[in-house]
Design a protein around this motif. Structure first.
Motif, PDB file in Angstrom:
ATOM      1  N   ILE A  98      26.025  -1.037 -25.198  1.00 28.19           N
ATOM      2  CA  ILE A  98      25.839  -2.487 -25.323  1.00 28.19           C
ATOM      3  C   ILE A  98      24.715  -2.764 -26.314  1.00 28.19           C
ATOM      4  O   ILE A  98      23.633  -2.188 -26.218  1.00 28.19           O
ATOM      5  CB  ILE A  98      25.516  -3.099 -23.948  1.00 28.19           C
ATOM      6  N   GLY A  99      24.975  -3.681 -27.247  1.00 26.71           N
ATOM      7  CA  GLY A  99      24.007  -3.919 -28.314  1.00 26.71           C
ATOM      8  C   GLY A  99      23.929  -2.705 -29.217  1.00 26.71           C
ATOM      9  O   GLY A  99      22.850  -2.214 -29.541  1.00 26.71           O
ATOM     10  N   ALA A 100      25.092  -2.253 -29.674  1.00 34.20           N
ATOM     11  CA  ALA A 100      25.192  -0.961 -30.342  1.00 34.20           C
ATOM     12  C   ALA A 100      24.698  -0.959 -31.775  1.00 34.20           C
ATOM     13  O   ALA A 100      24.489   0.112 -32.349  1.00 34.20           O
ATOM     14  CB  ALA A 100      26.650  -0.484 -30.311  1.00 34.20           C
ATOM     15  N   GLY A 101      24.537  -2.132 -32.392  1.00 37.86           N
ATOM     16  CA  GLY A 101      24.143  -2.153 -33.790  1.00 37.86           C
ATOM     17  C   GLY A 101      25.174  -1.445 -34.652  1.00 37.86           C
ATOM     18  O   GLY A 101      26.363  -1.772 -34.617  1.00 37.86           O
ATOM     19  N   GLU A 140      33.310  -6.733 -30.681  1.00 36.36           N
ATOM     20  CA  GLU A 140      32.354  -7.819 -30.894  1.00 36.36           C
ATOM     21  C   GLU A 140      32.426  -8.758 -29.703  1.00 36.36           C
ATOM     22  O   GLU A 140      33.443  -9.431 -29.481  1.00 36.36           O
ATOM     23  CB  GLU A 140      32.679  -8.573 -32.183  1.00 36.36           C
ATOM     24  N   ALA A 141      31.360  -8.799 -28.894  1.00 33.40           N
ATOM     25  CA  ALA A 141      31.379  -9.606 -27.671  1.00 33.40           C
ATOM     26  C   ALA A 141      29.968  -9.787 -27.145  1.00 33.40           C
ATOM     27  O   ALA A 141      29.032  -9.075 -27.538  1.00 33.40           O
ATOM     28  CB  ALA A 141      32.254  -8.946 -26.601  1.00 33.40           C
ATOM     29  N   ASP A 142      29.830 -10.736 -26.237  1.00 32.75           N
ATOM     30  CA  ASP A 142      28.568 -11.057 -25.587  1.00 32.75           C
ATOM     31  C   ASP A 142      28.390 -10.165 -24.363  1.00 32.75           C
ATOM     32  O   ASP A 142      29.324  -9.973 -23.585  1.00 32.75           O
ATOM     33  CB  ASP A 142      28.585 -12.535 -25.171  1.00 32.75           C
ATOM     34  N   ALA A 143      27.186  -9.623 -24.184  1.00 33.40           N
ATOM     35  CA  ALA A 143      26.921  -8.735 -23.052  1.00 33.40           C
ATOM     36  C   ALA A 143      27.063  -9.435 -21.708  1.00 33.40           C
ATOM     37  O   ALA A 143      27.293  -8.780 -20.680  1.00 33.40           O
ATOM     38  CB  ALA A 143      25.521  -8.145 -23.168  1.00 33.40           C
TER      39      ALA A 143
END
Length: 289
Positions: A98-101, A140-143
């Motif tokens: 999550i939040g992989a950059g 591409e998505a919100d955690a």
């Protein structure tokens, strides 16, 4: 890995949470401390990372590598720390980053035989992941709204991704809990909460208390219309532990990496000087019952 830091009401440019290493906050952005809700925080994070992804990857890409799993600016490597489990235990595991950059951590996981999925809010960050290679699935998505079925993953991880930027961290914890299988491990790193009390400066000026550790007011950079262009949320160490428990997890370990002698770099407010005196990163190792 996505970066940060913190401080008081009258010298925000020097003392606010750092997004680590010279990224542009936007022309004439004003730094302040004010409330910022979930939607505003999410919108600001998406636009900030889309705008600054190029500079971030250019400045920090060499340190992060293309396929290295680093938990923070100290340089603690998952290959050495094994916080997700021994490397040989990762084979055939479904892992959500999550939040992989640019998906550097996911690429390392894939090299261990895992089946990672790299998720990020920023389209531009994921474009950098594609630039490096197309060997990892990208989402591409919100955690706070994970687009996966219940029990889809064995492990979840986040190196400075998502958690510091959301107004509802418990909501993220519950979403991670939902998509993990029983016994799954959730490991995430954030800027150590104590850093909110210090100016975000790598030199001696960053060693004096400048704000209350207990002030949970978010750090916000806003444009001339008062719209947030960057938001970071402070939680105390106790808050983070309670968030983990409220999300349904059991806290297994709390790791505070020490600054290693080999690491001579500065990264925003992180530096060997500060790292040898105060913790810069907190890593929460959690398990889903």
């Amino acid at each position: 890995m996505n970066q940060e830091d913190y401080a008081p009401e009258e010298a925000y440019e020097a003392d606010g949470p750092g997004h680590g290493g010279g990224e542009d906050a936007g022309d004439d952005a004003e730094a302040t401390r004010r409330e910022a809700g979930d939607a505003e925080s999410s919108r600001a994070s998406r636009s900030w990372w889309d705008r600054n992804a190029d500079e971030y990857q250019m400045e920090h890409g060499a340190f992060l590598g293309d396929d290295r799993f680093v938990w923070g600016p100290e340089g603690l490597d998952e290959a050495d720390a094994a916080l997700l489990g021994p490397a040989d235990s990762l084979k055939d595991k479904d892992v959500l980053e999550i939040g992989a950059g640019a998906a550097q951590c996911s690429r390392w996981l894939a090299a261990q035989g895992a089946r990672p999925v790299a998720l990020d809010l920023s389209h531009r960050q994921l474009q950098h992941a594609l630039r490096i290679g197309d060997d990892v699935p990208l989402v591409e998505a919100d955690a706070g709204r994970l687009p996966f079925h219940d029990g889809s993953f064995d492990l979840a991880c986040s190196a400075y991704g998502a958690v510091p930027f959301v107004a509802d961290p418990v909501g993220v914890m519950r979403e991670v809990h939902r998509v993990l299988r029983p016994g799954g491990r959730w490991v995430f790193s954030v800027t150590h909460p104590i850093r909110w009390a210090f100016p975000d400066e790598p030199g001696p000026e960053g060693l004096s208390i400048a704000a209350s550790y207990f002030d949970r007011t978010p750090y916000v950079e806003q444009d001339e219309q008062g719209r947030a262009v960057y938001v970071e949320h402070h939680r105390t160490l106790g808050d983070r532990v309670r968030d983990v428990v409220a999300g349904g997890f059991r806290l297994v370990d709390l790791v505070e990496p020490e600054w290693p002698a080999w690491n001579t770099q500065e990264w925003g407010g992180w530096s060997p000087l500060r790292g040898n005196l105060i913790p810069g990163t907190a890593i929460f190792v959690c398990e889903r019952p």
